[in-house]
Design an enzyme around this catalytic site. Structure first.
Site, PDB file in Angstrom:
ATOM      1  CD  GLU A  12      -2.279   1.357   2.663  1.00  0.00           C
ATOM      2  OE1 GLU A  12      -3.406   2.008   3.166  1.00  0.00           O
ATOM      3  OE2 GLU A  12      -2.014   0.413   3.726  1.00  0.00           O
ATOM      4  CE  LYS A  39      -8.359   1.342   3.255  1.00  0.00           C
ATOM      5  NZ  LYS A  39      -7.305   1.824   4.325  1.00  0.00           N
ATOM      6  CB  CYS A  85      -5.006  -0.760   4.625  1.00  0.00           C
ATOM      7  SG  CYS A  85      -4.602  -0.418   6.307  1.00  0.00           S
TER       8      CYS A  85
END
Length: 551
Positions: A298, A380, A430
């Site tokens: 990430e 995301k 994440c």
């Protein structure tokens, strides 16, 4: 020198702790120790067997004669404080070292969060106490149904925080947890709580028989028999799944763990060094292992990645980003290997046609093919509150984000799959990996594997990275998809579609991992239909509460 305000705060804090301990009679000590036992079942130390007995002291304590429902609630809150603080203490590290908060204040943040989460366990003990007094239903049915219902609510209420769900403590019990491809993680939580409830039912059986004339033994005997059958079925099912040879294709995959210090990650003077680290490790990996795809973590790229285009109308500060983006594309053309990496993405949203576009940033994943072309972008969707954005920004104007960045991120809108010659996959960024339904939706219509890119440097050398990694085991089983996990500082690794951890990196080491991964295009019951098991638990809970309240 300590200021007057700090002295007053410490005096207040010390007196509050003193009052807490003076109130801490034996009845509060028991739920506190019960919560502590349960916290020890999670990694680290990961004494998972403790989860099977940890709730027994709590359930016995709230089942004692003469206890009021509000007292049971308080004991549930004490249990929750011990349980959640024990599993979530690592949050202080992120808040203290990267959020700029003092040590005491950062610990208070964890206490506040634990207190909120303890309202769920307080509700659990309150309702169990109520049910125990007004009905003859066995705890081995009522306790797990209620517990699972509350875990499910906690997963989604107020953006959701499903960390520390009791089932996660069993991630090493592979024969037991294969049932998750039907029930999800909630089925494992149900079994653990049901086992605790069955022990308490047996302990209280003689006492309840003496207290209540014509005490109905049949429901308890039938419930215990059903629980035994459930465990037998679970282990037989697990054995079958573990020995199942599902069709799939072998692909060679490499992960690069850059181990970039969090405090230097976004330092402009360190920018080129970060890229050199990733590129050098990648070159070595390509030469040694010949992977078809390489995965970076990430926001591995310390700039705003941008596909090359005419930049005349862009702000000057983006010119350097475009230059670095061109260099990265050139690098991929040289190694002739697919590259998936995390980066900030920047767009312009036109709100008023008469005004310039407004900058919008997303936390994104990019896939470059062998020719350096962007073939896939995922933004995301589930952002970290107070980490990637501040909820209720107008109300909480005085609160800033913990993470270092360029402003609040905008959440993505669509779950997208990457389509490549070697398979189809979804990407979770994440802590998206801890939300079962989000992962399920990302792969609902099919796919071959799942990629999870993350940056767990915020956690330091606490139990946080180990807990985060263990949750991915259940996402692999629930959806029967191998998971490839790339983390900046670890834990990076490979998990097959049965939940076997094939390889896992140590924390805070700079390295690359390569493995031949077998894809799996199975569509499980859970992938297709979601949390039907939870709805069953909710139905049981509603029926039992209706009986208890005589509705």
């Amino acid at each position: 020198m300590i200021g007057i305000n700090n002295v007053k705060f410490f005096d207040f804090f010390a007196s509050a702790i003193l009052k807490l301990f003076t109130m801490f009679s034996l009845r509060f000590l028991i739920p506190f120790l019960s919560g502590l036992l349960l916290s020890l079942a999670f990694p680290k130390p990961g004494l998972y067997f403790l989860a099977w007995i940890a709730l027994v002291p709590l359930l016995l304590n709230i089942s004692r004669e003469g206890i009021k429902n509000k007292e049971a609630f308080k004991e549930g809150v004490v249990f929750g404080l011990s349980y959640f603080f024990g599993t979530l203490y690592w949050i202080y590290h992120s808040v203290h070292y990267y959020g700029g908060m003092g040590l005491v204040w950062s610990i208070l943040v964890v206490i506040v969060l634990s207190t909120y989460l303890s309202l769920y366990t307080g509700t659990f003990t309150f309702l169990i106490s109520l049910i125990h007094k007004r009905t003859h239903y066995p705890l081995l049915i009522t306790a797990p149904s209620l517990w699972v219902s509350l875990e499910y609510i906690r997963t989604y209420l107020f953006t959701g925080f499903p960390w520390s769900s009791i089932g996660y403590s069993q991630y090493k019990m592979l024969h037991l947890i294969q049932i998750a491809d039907i029930t999800g993680i909630y089925g494992i939580s149900f079994l653990v709580v049901a086992f605790n409830g069955a022990i308490v039912d047996m302990i209280l059986l003689k006492k309840r028989t003496q207290e209540i004339p014509l005490y109905p033994l049949a429901p308890r005997i039938a419930g215990l028999f059903l629980l035994i059958l459930t465990f037998i079925f679970t282990f037989v099912y697990g054995q079958k799944r573990l020995n199942q040879n599902r069709p799939g294709t072998d692909i060679r995959v490499s992960i690069v763990q850059g181990n970039i210090p969090q405090d230097k990650k976004w330092d402009p003077s360190f920018q080129q060094e970060v890229m050199n680290i990733y590129e050098n490790l990648t070159k070595e990996t390509v030469k040694r292992d010949s992977p078809v795809i390489i995965i970076w973590p990430e926001t591995a790229v310390p700039f705003i990645f941008k596909e090359p285009e005419n930049s005349e109308n862009l702000p000057s500060r983006l010119h350097n980003n475009e230059l670095l983006s061109r260099k990265l594309i050139k690098f991929v053309k040289e190694i002739k290997t697919y590259l998936l990496f995390g980066s900030i993405r920047q767009e312009y949203e036109i709100i008023d046609p008469k005004k310039p576009g407004q900058e919008v940033f997303t936390n994104s994943a990019f896939l470059l093919n062998r020719d350096g072309k962007v073939t896939y972008i995922y933004d995301k969707i589930h952002l970290v509150p107070f980490g990637e954005y501040v909820p209720l920004r107008k109300l909480l104007f005085f609160v800033d984000k913990i993470t270092i960045g360029i402003g609040d991120y905008r959440p993505g809108k669509d779950l997208k799959k990457a389509i490549t010659p070697f398979g189809t996959f979804s990407t979770l960024i994440c802590y998206e990996i801890i939300f079962p339904n989000l992962v399920r939706k990302s792969i609902k219509e099919g796919g071959d594997f799942i990629v999870n890119i993350t940056n767990d440097a915020w956690f330091g050398k606490t139990s946080g990275p180990y807990q985060h990694f263990s949750m991915a085991v259940f996402r692999a089983i629930e959806n029967r998809k191998p998971i490839i996990r790339a983390a900046n500082t670890g834990i990076s690794g490979f998990i097959d579609s049965n939940g076997n951890i094939l390889s896992a990196s140590p924390l805070f080491e700079r390295l690359s991992l390569s493995m031949t991964v077998k894809t799996d295009n199975t569509r499980t019951f859970y992938s297709r239909y979601g949390d039907l098991f939870v709805y069953f638990c909710l139905l049981i809970t509603i029926c039992v509460l209706s009986k208890s309240l005589k509705i």
